[in-house]
Design a protein around this motif. Structure first.
Motif, PDB file in Angstrom:
ATOM      1  N   GLY A  32     -11.444  -5.666  -7.420  1.00  0.00           N
ATOM      2  CA  GLY A  32     -10.453  -6.572  -6.839  1.00  0.00           C
ATOM      3  C   GLY A  32      -9.207  -6.653  -7.687  1.00  0.00           C
ATOM      4  N   LEU A  33      -9.380  -6.672  -9.007  1.00  0.00           N
ATOM      5  CA  LEU A  33      -8.230  -6.697  -9.910  1.00  0.00           C
ATOM      6  C   LEU A  33      -7.381  -5.445  -9.740  1.00  0.00           C
ATOM      7  CD1 LEU A  33      -6.644  -7.881 -12.298  1.00  0.00           C
ATOM      8  CD2 LEU A  33      -8.285  -6.772 -13.825  1.00  0.00           C
ATOM      9  N   ALA A  34      -8.023  -4.291  -9.601  1.00  0.00           N
ATOM     10  CA  ALA A  34      -7.278  -3.051  -9.405  1.00  0.00           C
ATOM     11  C   ALA A  34      -6.427  -3.119  -8.137  1.00  0.00           C
ATOM     12  CB  ALA A  34      -8.238  -1.864  -9.341  1.00  0.00           C
ATOM     13  N   ILE A  35      -6.989  -3.654  -7.073  1.00  0.00           N
ATOM     14  CA  ILE A  35      -6.241  -3.762  -5.816  1.00  0.00           C
ATOM     15  C   ILE A  35      -5.052  -4.707  -5.977  1.00  0.00           C
ATOM     16  CG2 ILE A  35      -6.379  -4.519  -3.416  1.00  0.00           C
ATOM     17  CD1 ILE A  35      -9.372  -3.670  -3.554  1.00  0.00           C
ATOM     18  N   ALA A  45       0.548  -2.321 -15.099  1.00  0.00           N
ATOM     19  CA  ALA A  45      -0.423  -2.342 -14.000  1.00  0.00           C
ATOM     20  C   ALA A  45      -1.057  -0.973 -13.778  1.00  0.00           C
ATOM     21  CB  ALA A  45       0.247  -2.821 -12.718  1.00  0.00           C
ATOM     22  N   ASP A  46      -0.260   0.086 -13.846  1.00  0.00           N
ATOM     23  CA  ASP A  46      -0.789   1.421 -13.572  1.00  0.00           C
ATOM     24  C   ASP A  46      -1.821   1.835 -14.608  1.00  0.00           C
ATOM     25  OD1 ASP A  46       0.884   1.777 -11.322  1.00  0.00           O
ATOM     26  OD2 ASP A  46       2.547   2.348 -12.629  1.00  0.00           O
ATOM     27  N   ARG A  47      -1.521   1.560 -15.869  1.00  0.00           N
ATOM     28  CA  ARG A  47      -2.470   1.917 -16.924  1.00  0.00           C
ATOM     29  C   ARG A  47      -3.764   1.104 -16.804  1.00  0.00           C
ATOM     30  NH1 ARG A  47       2.307   3.043 -20.410  1.00  0.00           N
ATOM     31  NH2 ARG A  47       1.936   5.112 -21.350  1.00  0.00           N
ATOM     32  N   ILE A  48      -3.642  -0.171 -16.468  1.00  0.00           N
ATOM     33  CA  ILE A  48      -4.839  -1.009 -16.339  1.00  0.00           C
ATOM     34  C   ILE A  48      -5.685  -0.539 -15.158  1.00  0.00           C
ATOM     35  CG2 ILE A  48      -5.698  -3.337 -15.905  1.00  0.00           C
ATOM     36  CD1 ILE A  48      -3.134  -4.375 -17.282  1.00  0.00           C
ATOM     37  N   THR A  49      -5.022  -0.240 -14.036  1.00  0.00           N
ATOM     38  CA  THR A  49      -5.748   0.244 -12.854  1.00  0.00           C
ATOM     39  C   THR A  49      -6.484   1.537 -13.171  1.00  0.00           C
ATOM     40  OG1 THR A  49      -4.118  -0.776 -11.379  1.00  0.00           O
ATOM     41  CG2 THR A  49      -5.511   0.953 -10.448  1.00  0.00           C
ATOM     42  N   THR A  50      -5.803   2.456 -13.843  1.00  0.00           N
ATOM     43  CA  THR A  50      -6.451   3.716 -14.216  1.00  0.00           C
ATOM     44  C   THR A  50      -7.596   3.462 -15.191  1.00  0.00           C
ATOM     45  OG1 THR A  50      -4.319   4.829 -13.986  1.00  0.00           O
ATOM     46  CG2 THR A  50      -6.066   6.031 -15.095  1.00  0.00           C
ATOM     47  N   GLY A  51      -7.409   2.529 -16.111  1.00  0.00           N
ATOM     48  CA  GLY A  51      -8.476   2.190 -17.045  1.00  0.00           C
ATOM     49  C   GLY A  51      -9.705   1.644 -16.343  1.00  0.00           C
ATOM     50  N   ILE A  52      -9.496   0.873 -15.276  1.00  0.00           N
ATOM     51  CA  ILE A  52     -10.627   0.358 -14.495  1.00  0.00           C
ATOM     52  C   ILE A  52     -11.394   1.503 -13.855  1.00  0.00           C
ATOM     53  CG2 ILE A  52     -11.220  -0.935 -12.395  1.00  0.00           C
ATOM     54  CD1 ILE A  52      -8.957  -2.902 -13.174  1.00  0.00           C
ATOM     55  N   LEU A  53     -10.659   2.458 -13.280  1.00  0.00           N
ATOM     56  CA  LEU A  53     -11.320   3.628 -12.699  1.00  0.00           C
ATOM     57  C   LEU A  53     -12.106   4.394 -13.761  1.00  0.00           C
ATOM     58  CD1 LEU A  53      -8.699   5.157 -10.222  1.00  0.00           C
ATOM     59  CD2 LEU A  53     -10.844   4.002  -9.663  1.00  0.00           C
ATOM     60  N   VAL A 114      -6.349   2.635   1.987  1.00  0.00           N
ATOM     61  CA  VAL A 114      -6.850   1.267   2.178  1.00  0.00           C
ATOM     62  C   VAL A 114      -8.218   1.297   2.863  1.00  0.00           C
ATOM     63  CG1 VAL A 114      -6.463  -0.884   3.441  1.00  0.00           C
ATOM     64  CG2 VAL A 114      -4.570   0.192   2.202  1.00  0.00           C
ATOM     65  N   THR A 115      -8.358   2.160   3.868  1.00  0.00           N
ATOM     66  CA  THR A 115      -9.631   2.269   4.585  1.00  0.00           C
ATOM     67  C   THR A 115     -10.752   2.683   3.647  1.00  0.00           C
ATOM     68  OG1 THR A 115      -8.494   2.857   6.647  1.00  0.00           O
ATOM     69  CG2 THR A 115     -10.833   3.449   6.462  1.00  0.00           C
ATOM     70  N   LEU A 116     -10.486   3.648   2.764  1.00  0.00           N
ATOM     71  CA  LEU A 116     -11.511   4.096   1.824  1.00  0.00           C
ATOM     72  C   LEU A 116     -11.863   3.007   0.822  1.00  0.00           C
ATOM     73  CD1 LEU A 116     -10.383   7.773   1.096  1.00  0.00           C
ATOM     74  CD2 LEU A 116     -12.267   6.999   2.548  1.00  0.00           C
ATOM     75  N   VAL A 117     -10.878   2.264   0.364  1.00  0.00           N
ATOM     76  CA  VAL A 117     -11.139   1.170  -0.573  1.00  0.00           C
ATOM     77  C   VAL A 117     -12.025   0.112   0.076  1.00  0.00           C
ATOM     78  CG1 VAL A 117     -10.054  -0.768  -1.766  1.00  0.00           C
ATOM     79  CG2 VAL A 117      -9.079   1.527  -1.989  1.00  0.00           C
ATOM     80  N   ILE A 118     -11.682  -0.284   1.297  1.00  0.00           N
ATOM     81  CA  ILE A 118     -12.479  -1.281   2.013  1.00  0.00           C
ATOM     82  C   ILE A 118     -13.884  -0.748   2.277  1.00  0.00           C
ATOM     83  CG2 ILE A 118     -12.715  -2.539   4.197  1.00  0.00           C
ATOM     84  CD1 ILE A 118      -9.641  -2.698   4.259  1.00  0.00           C
ATOM     85  N   TYR A 119     -13.970   0.512   2.655  1.00  0.00           N
ATOM     86  CA  TYR A 119     -15.273   1.113   2.943  1.00  0.00           C
ATOM     87  C   TYR A 119     -16.173   1.094   1.709  1.00  0.00           C
ATOM     88  CZ  TYR A 119     -18.723   4.394   4.766  1.00  0.00           C
ATOM     89  OH  TYR A 119     -19.895   4.968   5.196  1.00  0.00           O
ATOM     90  N   SER A 120     -15.602   1.455   0.561  1.00  0.00           N
ATOM     91  CA  SER A 120     -16.415   1.565  -0.652  1.00  0.00           C
ATOM     92  C   SER A 120     -16.999   0.226  -1.086  1.00  0.00           C
ATOM     93  CB  SER A 120     -15.576   2.157  -1.791  1.00  0.00           C
ATOM     94  OG  SER A 120     -14.534   1.268  -2.174  1.00  0.00           O
ATOM     95  N   GLY A 121     -16.244  -0.846  -0.911  1.00  0.00           N
ATOM     96  CA  GLY A 121     -16.686  -2.138  -1.411  1.00  0.00           C
ATOM     97  C   GLY A 121     -17.371  -3.021  -0.399  1.00  0.00           C
TER      98      GLY A 121
END
Length: 218
Positions: A32-35, A45-53, A114-121
């Motif tokens: 959720g934080l990544a989104i 934000a970009d570095r944190i999002t990548t770090g989450i992945l 967006v569809t893939l993100v929603i699908y995964s979670g």
């Protein structure tokens, strides 16, 4: 022929989910934080999002594949290596060099993301429950390979700069390996994973060639 049965496969998830609880809640929080970071775009934000992945790939590789799935399939050690490599390259390319820039640019590519993100979670676990694989006998978001791969593909579609091509290699490999469960084990929520690379990789390549400057994937 797989070296394990469906019952053994589901039993691994049950023991894994019990052992790591409440890490699943933490994974949803990080997802959720990544989104939020993709949409809000605060500093770094970009570095944190990548770090989450990267964290999701590293955890899934070492803990799920290396420590649990390896008990029924020794090939898991090879898969673990792939996931660690993916995590390391995410850190190198997206955190250290800041080559991943996330954002929502309205269009087909973003909405597929967006569809893939929603699908995964959300949809992935719901489909699992609907076909008779309730918690804890199910792959959970952020801590198991297939949802992590789908989530990663979704976020890579939500980028506004060229994606280093090397970041697509391991997710594409896993889309075939993990997606084979849809056929061999009747894990119906993995049907989307099986075709995800065939959709995502061409979309990213077409976007990068047509609208964005070339980038060398190193």
């Amino acid at each position: 022929m797989l070296p394990f049965s469906l019952e053994q496969f589901l039993a691994v998830f049950a023991s894994y989910n019990a052992a790591i609880w409440p890490a699943q809640i933490g994974a949803y929080f990080l997802g959720g934080l990544a989104i939020v970071l993709v949409l809000w775009k605060p500093p770094h934000a970009d570095r944190i999002t990548t770090g989450i992945l990267a964290m999701m790939w590293l955890w899934t590789g070492l803990v799920y594949l290396g420590a649990f799935f390896s008990t029924i399939n020794k090939a898991a050690y090879f898969f673990c290596t792939l996931f660690v490599i993916q995590a390391a390259y995410l850190l190198y390319s997206g955190v250290y060099h800041n080559r991943l820039r996330f954002g929502f640019a309205p269009g087909t590519m973003a909405w597929v993301g967006v569809t893939l993100v929603i699908y995964s979670g959300i949809l992935y676990p719901l489909i699992g429950m609907a076909i008779g694989h309730p918690y804890p006998e199910m792959p959970m978001f952020g801590v198991t390979p297939c949802p992590v791969t789908i989530f990663t593909f979704g976020l890579l579609l939500l980028t506004v700069c060229p994606v280093p091509r090397a970041l697509l290699v391991v997710p594409s490999i896993w889309s075939l390996i993990g997606g084979s469960a849809a056929v061999l084990l009747n894990v119906q929520q993995d049907w989307l994973l099986l075709v995800s690379a065939l959709v995502v990789v061409p979309l990213i390549g077409l976007r990068d060639r047509q609208t964005l400057p070339n980038v060398q994937a190193i």
